[in-house]
Write an enzyme that holds these catalytic residues in place. Structure first.
Site, PDB file in Angstrom:
ATOM      1  N   THR A  90       0.871  -1.181   0.000  1.00 52.57           N
ATOM      2  CA  THR A  90       0.000   0.000   0.000  1.00 52.57           C
ATOM      3  C   THR A  90       0.903   1.225   0.000  1.00 52.57           C
ATOM      4  O   THR A  90       1.437   1.624   1.036  1.00 52.57           O
ATOM      5  CB  THR A  90      -0.910   0.005   1.236  1.00 52.57           C
ATOM      6  OG1 THR A  90      -1.722  -1.169   1.226  1.00 52.57           O
ATOM      7  CG2 THR A  90      -1.816   1.245   1.235  1.00 52.57           C
ATOM      8  N   LYS A 165      -7.401   0.711  -3.161  1.00 53.70           N
ATOM      9  CA  LYS A 165      -6.850   0.489  -1.815  1.00 53.70           C
ATOM     10  C   LYS A 165      -6.912   1.753  -0.971  1.00 53.70           C
ATOM     11  O   LYS A 165      -7.081   1.694   0.251  1.00 53.70           O
ATOM     12  CB  LYS A 165      -5.406  -0.021  -1.905  1.00 53.70           C
ATOM     13  CG  LYS A 165      -4.816  -0.474  -0.555  1.00 53.70           C
ATOM     14  CD  LYS A 165      -5.596  -1.635   0.040  1.00 53.70           C
ATOM     15  CE  LYS A 165      -5.135  -1.991   1.453  1.00 53.70           C
ATOM     16  NZ  LYS A 165      -3.791  -2.570   1.512  1.00 53.70           N
ATOM     17  N   LYS A 234       1.006   5.725   8.268  1.00 55.84           N
ATOM     18  CA  LYS A 234       1.383   5.814   6.861  1.00 55.84           C
ATOM     19  C   LYS A 234       0.167   5.751   5.939  1.00 55.84           C
ATOM     20  O   LYS A 234       0.003   6.593   5.049  1.00 55.84           O
ATOM     21  CB  LYS A 234       2.360   4.689   6.527  1.00 55.84           C
ATOM     22  CG  LYS A 234       2.894   4.691   5.099  1.00 55.84           C
ATOM     23  CD  LYS A 234       2.183   3.701   4.191  1.00 55.84           C
ATOM     24  CE  LYS A 234       2.424   2.260   4.611  1.00 55.84           C
ATOM     25  NZ  LYS A 234       1.809   1.282   3.654  1.00 55.84           N
TER      26      LYS A 234
END
Length: 286
Positions: A90, A165, A234
């Site tokens: 990701t 995503k 993140k």
């Protein structure tokens, strides 16, 4: 196929094992000595640098950050001709597009294929995989993808999978924080939080994250790490950046990101992401 799997950490190792169990040859790559040792204990040979890896048909990438992906691609470029790279990290659409451009220029082909399902589904080969790329290239790596889960084609260009995503991580980020807030409220109301969880998770207020993270939220700081706070610092940051790039407001995501950052600032960055609940305890005690 001969597969090099980069990033044999908490989620990468069970994914690599599924590929190996499907009959492919797998070599792990990880900068962490601890991760390499765990891979070798699981029957997967591992090295510290992709430049030490022999020629492979497929390279699966499960690194943590866009910066790590960029460094990996730079290291590997001289040896990538003819390879198919499956980028499952990701890292956001821009990072994958940049990597794909460099890899294509060196003679490789790229499939953008981020996953959802966590370590539990990685261990059983039941991940959902958002695949994007040329149909022929996806077909070529289908045996490797099928070993890890269920591929769902979502686009024809690298970056399309990362876009899906981003949406997935928006919802995951918000749902975990919402669960933590609700269970903190239950405690503040003098209720048995475990009893509340068992009641509400089965009704309209339930969510996968509530059922999965909720029980761990009711345990202590040392609960086993499934996904670390730093991962959601993140990931929620990537969502915020993607939203800013297309001028879209995401106020709930911003609240969630603030909570993850507060947990990291409190020294919980390497703890399980369920420990975001401790940011409410800190607020309540002030």
């Amino acid at each position: 196929m001969k597969v090099v799997f980069v990033g044999v950490g908490a989620i990468g190792l069970p994914m690599a094992r599924q590929i190996q169990q499907a009959g492919h040859q797998v070599l792990g790559v990880d900068v962490s000595e601890g991760s390499r040792q765990r891979a070798q204990a699981a029957g997967i040979e591992a090295v510290s640098d992709i430049r030490q890896a022999p020629t492979a048909d497929v390279v699966v990438v499960m690194v943590a950050t866009p910066q790590q992906l960029h460094a990996l691609v730079e290291q590997a470029l001289p040896q990538v001709a003819g390879q198919r790279w499956i980028i499952m990290s990701t890292v956001g659409p821009d990072a994958v597009r940049e990597a794909a451009s460099a890899l294509h220029g060196a003679g490789a082909r790229v499939i953008d294929a981020p996953v959802t399902g966590g370590t539990a589904r990685a261990s059983t080969g039941e991940l959902v995989i958002f695949t994007a790329g040329e149909a022929a290239e996806i077909a070529f790596v289908e045996p490797v993808l099928q070993a890890m889960g269920t591929p769902a084609r979502v686009g024809s260009q690298p970056g399309d999978g990362q876009g899906i995503k981003v949406i997935n991580q928006h919802l995951c980020s918000v749902h975990i924080v919402a669960a933590a807030e609700a269970l903190s409220l239950a405690r503040a109301l003098g209720l048995d939080a475990a009893a509340v969880l068992s009641l509400v998770e089965k009704g309209a207020a339930g969510s996968w994250m509530l059922s999965d993270r909720g029980p761990r939220m009711l345990q202590g700081t040392d609960v086993e790490v499934s996904s670390a706070i730093n991962i959601f610092v993140k990931d929620s940051g990537l969502v915020a950046a993607a939203a800013a790039a297309c001028h879209t407001e995401v106020p709930l995501l911003q609240v969630a990101h603030t909570r993850y950052q507060a947990a990291a600032d409190a020294g919980l960055g390497l703890r399980d992401d369920s420990r975001v609940i401790e940011t409410w305890r800190q607020v309540d005690s002030d």
